[in-house]
Scaffold this active site. Structure first.
Site, PDB file in Angstrom:
ATOM      1  N   GLU A   5     -38.428 -46.122  22.817  1.00  0.00           N
ATOM      2  CA  GLU A   5     -39.876 -46.301  22.646  1.00  0.00           C
ATOM      3  C   GLU A   5     -40.364 -47.704  23.007  1.00  0.00           C
ATOM      4  OE1 GLU A   5     -40.243 -44.860  18.630  1.00  0.00           O
ATOM      5  OE2 GLU A   5     -40.228 -42.773  19.276  1.00  0.00           O
ATOM      6  N   GLU A 122     -38.610 -36.000  22.354  1.00  0.00           N
ATOM      7  CA  GLU A 122     -38.442 -36.074  20.903  1.00  0.00           C
ATOM      8  C   GLU A 122     -39.779 -35.718  20.265  1.00  0.00           C
ATOM      9  OE1 GLU A 122     -36.760 -39.763  19.374  1.00  0.00           O
ATOM     10  OE2 GLU A 122     -38.004 -39.612  17.588  1.00  0.00           O
TER      11      GLU A 122
END
Length: 338
Positions: A5, A122
């Protein structure tokens, strides 16, 4: 993926799209060198973070020829501690707003010239481990199946759920390892929904969510109907015509008229045990879904319903409908109306 991320604003840290593209190109060169003359090569999957349209557009435009998969993460319900999670899940306007990342990424990929596919790498819905008796309960299947349907509409090829086991959003109970409701939702999706997506439009209550695919490894089509209304049973009837379009289209309407020839369809009605949306037990056609003493998954048997009967979607329920007698020329170029 060099770290989790880092794209867009990042989580704890960030990397610019230009730098990430340079690093991804370096990785691609290493893979090409190591696997020279060897196949298949590992996929280049990147960047693995939250979607930011400007960041993703720049990154994809700089890696057009080397990316195999563009992946992003989804926790679009907010924090797991949010006491309003259920209200968001049951709000069709809120769910509609969740389509934007899928839609924007599809457009970026189409206009960039890349052959890369979009994946959700995800997705746990609510970050920081979800919320017990929400993200591991029946009510979460409204969000989860809507996400699967919605992402497929915008050409997302893979949707990775966070997690199989772990946290409050796992598909398996962290203590007993038995399936939570979303496990069965995922299993039915996997068994019934084929790869070809059909355009759908429901005319009626805004609390009805509808998706349709060519049936998987079978004739006909499969509908996914999600009723977010707590009071109203919605009856849906079917008709078909042969108008040619660029893409098969499904029209859904509520009707009382029964027309056409009699045949049989297969229906899978999912409800919460005792009507409790926070239940961790799912019912299929009125029967409790539980593993046996050996841990085997129960058979997921459909109801056989006369085609002249409307599809009846009870309040707070989910219905998969396999209609094998509707053959759409390999599921293309036929307008369907319901």
């Amino acid at each position: 993926m060099f770290r989790n991320e880092l794209c867009g604003s990042g989580v704890g840290a960030r990397v610019t799209a230009a730098q990430y593209a340079t690093d991804t190109t370096t990785l691609s060169n290493i893979v090409e060198e190591i696997y020279d003359g060897i196949g298949p090569k590992p996929l280049i999957i990147s960047p693995g973070g939250f979607f930011d349209a400007n960041w993703f557009k720049e990154f994809i435009n700089k890696t057009t020829d080397i990316l195999d998969v563009v992946t992003h993460h989804i926790y679009n319900l907010g924090a797991g501690v949010d006491k309003g999670l259920v209200e968001k899940i049951l709000n069709p306007s809120y769910l509609d707003g969740l389509a934007d990342p899928f839609k924007q990424l599809e457009n970026i990929l189409e206009t960039s010239g890349t052959s890369a596919s979009a994946w959700v790498g995800e997705a746990g819905g609510a970050y920081n481990s979800g919320h017990h008796l929400v993200t591991d309960a029946f009510v979460f299947s409204f969000w989860y199946l809507d996400q699967l349907g919605m992402s497929a509409v915008y050409d997302t090829k893979t949707y990775c759920r966070q997690t199989l086991i772990g946290g409050n959003y796992g598909l398996l109970n962290t203590t007993t390892f038995e399936p939570n409701p979303d496990y069965y939702s995922a299993l039915l999706w996997h068994r019934l929904m084929g790869e070809t997506v059909l355009s759908t439009n429901f005319t009626g209550s805004k609390k009805m969510r509808s998706y349709a695919h060519c049936a998987k490894e079978s004739d006909g089509i499969t509908l996914l109907l999600i009723n977010l209304d707590n009071l109203t049973t919605i009856n849906v009837n079917l008709s078909a015509n042969t108008l040619l379009k660029s893409r098969a289209q499904i029209e859904l309407v509520t009707q009382d008229t029964k027309t056409g020839e009699s045949t049989t369809r297969e229906e899978y009605h999912l409800t919460a045990k005792d009507g409790d949306l926070h239940s961790q037990t799912m019912m299929l056609n009125g029967n409790e879904l539980t593993v046996n003493s050996a841990g085997d998954i129960p058979p997921l048997e459909p109801l056989l319903v006369n085609s002249l009967e409307p599809i009846s979607v009870a309040p707070y329920s989910i219905v998969f409908v396999h209609i094998p007698y509707l053959t759409l020329n390999a599921c293309g170029n036929l307008v369907m109306e319901f």
